[in-house]
Structure formats: C-alpha cells, structure tokens
Design a protein around this motif. Sequence first.
Motif, PDB file in Angstrom:
ATOM      1  N   ASN A 291       0.747  -1.057   0.023  1.00 31.20           N
ATOM      2  CA  ASN A 291       0.038  -0.142  -0.096  1.00 31.20           C
ATOM      3  C   ASN A 291       0.894   1.475  -0.074  1.00 31.20           C
ATOM      4  O   ASN A 291       2.183   1.054   0.608  1.00 31.20           O
ATOM      5  N   THR A 292       0.155   2.309  -0.467  1.00 26.57           N
ATOM      6  CA  THR A 292       1.047   3.696  -0.393  1.00 26.57           C
ATOM      7  C   THR A 292       1.690   4.219   0.963  1.00 26.57           C
ATOM      8  O   THR A 292       1.031   3.597   1.940  1.00 26.57           O
ATOM      9  N   PRO A 293       2.720   4.558   1.064  1.00 29.30           N
ATOM     10  CA  PRO A 293       3.408   4.948   2.339  1.00 29.30           C
ATOM     11  C   PRO A 293       2.588   5.992   2.991  1.00 29.30           C
ATOM     12  O   PRO A 293       1.710   6.723   2.291  1.00 29.30           O
ATOM     13  N   MET A 294       2.637   5.956   4.303  1.00 32.10           N
ATOM     14  CA  MET A 294       2.031   7.037   5.332  1.00 32.10           C
ATOM     15  C   MET A 294       2.993   7.540   5.953  1.00 32.10           C
ATOM     16  O   MET A 294       4.283   6.954   6.288  1.00 32.10           O
ATOM     17  N   GLY A 295       2.862   8.568   6.650  1.00 33.01           N
ATOM     18  CA  GLY A 295       3.816   9.511   7.460  1.00 33.01           C
ATOM     19  C   GLY A 295       3.057   9.493   8.724  1.00 33.01           C
ATOM     20  O   GLY A 295       1.853   9.954   9.040  1.00 33.01           O
ATOM     21  N   MET A 296       4.259   9.755   9.658  1.00 34.58           N
ATOM     22  CA  MET A 296       3.463   9.875  11.237  1.00 34.58           C
ATOM     23  C   MET A 296       4.596  11.222  11.789  1.00 34.58           C
ATOM     24  O   MET A 296       5.818  10.884  11.868  1.00 34.58           O
TER      25      MET A 296
END
Length: 358
Positions: A291-296
């Motif tokens: 899945n597409t990357p996510m940021g925190m």
Amino acid sequence: MATRKISVSPALASSQALLGNVRDLIEAARLRVAANVNSELTLLYWHIGQHIHGHESEVRQAGCSDGVLPVLAGHLVQDYGSSFSEKNLWRMMQFSTAFPYEPLVISPTRKLSWAHVIVLIALQDPVQREYYASMASIERWSAHTLRSRIDSRLYERLALPCDAEALIAQEPVTPRSTERMSPALFMRDPYIFDFLGLHDAWQEGDLQAAIIREMEAFLLRSGTGFTLVARQMHMHMDGQDFHLDLLTYNRKLQRLVAVELKVGEFTAEDKEQMEKYLRWLDRHEQEPGENTPMGMVLCTGNSAEQIELLELGRCGVQMAEYLPGLPARQALAQRLRQATRRAQWHWAQRQLEGGGPA
C-alpha cells in the motif's frame, strides 16, 4: 628454495597508492580540525577531489579503465563514516572542478560549510558561483538562506540594469547574529559527526535524537507489526539532502511508515516536508503489492503532545484518520510525553555538568 615473486598490477598499485594518499589527508586533517573544524573539512574535501581527478588522468593516459571510486568509497566509509560515500566523493570531484585553484577555496569558500559547497557546485556559471560564495561568506548566510537566495534568482536580478543597492535592501534579511553557528550547532552537522567519529557521544546529548530513539523502541515493541527499515534515512531531492528520522514497515498495514519528530507545534511546513518524504518513498522504496506509504509526525508542543498522520493517496497527500493497525493514540501520546520529559531532564543535567552543547 626460491621465493616466488608476486606481481602487482599497475592499476592495483595505483589504487592502493590513491587510498593511502586519501587516508593520509584525512588523518592529517583530523589532527588540525580542533583549531578550525569547518575550514579544514572543506579544504580536505577539495584536496580529495584533486587527488581523485589526478588518479583518473593517470588511468586514462595508461589506456585502461578504472572502477576505483566505489572501492575507495567502501574503504573510507568503513573507516571514517558515510561522509565519504561514493556520491560524496563525486561531489568532492565536482568541488575541485568548480574551484580549480586553492586560493579560490581558501577565500571565501573555505569559510563556508560543506552544505554551502553542495549548493554552490550545482551552479554552472563561475561568476554566479563566485558571487553567491562571496555573499554567503560576507553576510554569514546559512546553507538554507543561500539556497533561498539562489531560488529567488538574486544574482540574475542584480545583473539587470537597476539600482542594485535598492534591490538588496528589499530582500528578506535575517539578522546576522541568528545566522552564526555556535560550535555546538556546528557539531550537529552529519559530515562533522562522521569526520570526528563522535556519533555516540554527541547523539546521547541531543534532545531530539534521544526522544526519537525511545519512540523507535516503543513502536517496535508495541505488538502492532512495526519493523525498522532505516534510521536517519538519507533522501536526495531537487539538489537537497534530507534525513528522515525513522523509516518503518508495518506488516498489518502492509505499507511503509515514515516517522518524523518535531520539537514544537505542528505546522503547514511540517506537512509539506512529510509530503516530500512520502512521494520520494513512493517512487524509490515502495515494493510491488504494498500500500502507499504513510507518515507519522510526532510533535512535542508546549501545550500537548500531537500525533499527525499523513497518507499518500491518488489525489496527493492528505491528513488521515487514525488507523486501527497503529498503537493506540492515547498510549502513543503518553509514551511521547514520557520520552520528552526524560530527554529534557537528561539534557538539563548535561548542561549543569558542562558535558553537552551550550
């Protein structure tokens, strides 16, 4: 019994001599670096670029090919850190080409940091390059300010028939006092870290690094499927170097999760920065089927700890709802608060004991 003579090829002997020369340069500069760490490092990089160019010329004259740069980088990175990576060795060669004579390096470029030099060597016009080098040195611009001035095309606008003094007066000005780098700030330069071999000692005293290390341990032990991919991951975008605090992979979400710590409140600039990181990860690190990357973004503001999630979707990066595959938001915020307080206490103790940066 006759002793068997082992022959050494000219190319191998030349490569070993080059490695020895570069080692000698690095070791000699290390002895002098306490007096003027920045100028010595910049001049050292220029000399290394000169040596590599000279070696390449010898190889070409001998009529043979030579792949010494990756081998040289491998040895130097092992001994002296990532500042001597293959890409940085190429930059050193560019540096020695852009400034072919040592007097040009000593004044004014030698007064600037390697981060300044990386910005300058991307300029093709020698006159333009010399102008920005001189201005950055005289006005004590940071590397960020230098890049901003170049992006605003200050030199091109000054080259037009106009009142140059008036134009300069209209430029946004940062007080010189805020542009000066104290030794403590200067020692946080990653190139200086590698060069002096001071990683552990200085990182232990760094507030932000201490917090992110604890949050890394919490994420990996939270039981929600996090695995560590990289710390301080280097990303090169639009001629700039960035370092992401943590890159993780979440098995439950089946996606890369970039983690960045912000000491302070969450701002629009933080969102824009994470957007860049996620697009770079989507292009260079995402594997097929993920899945597409996510940021925190973990923020330690004055009022309360803040956790912002950003998700890379078809329509660009958007703020995301908290996902069930992540640690509970309340538990994550509590751990962030505890980590911040502990790091601040240790930081204050180091200041009282005189063992940390001012």
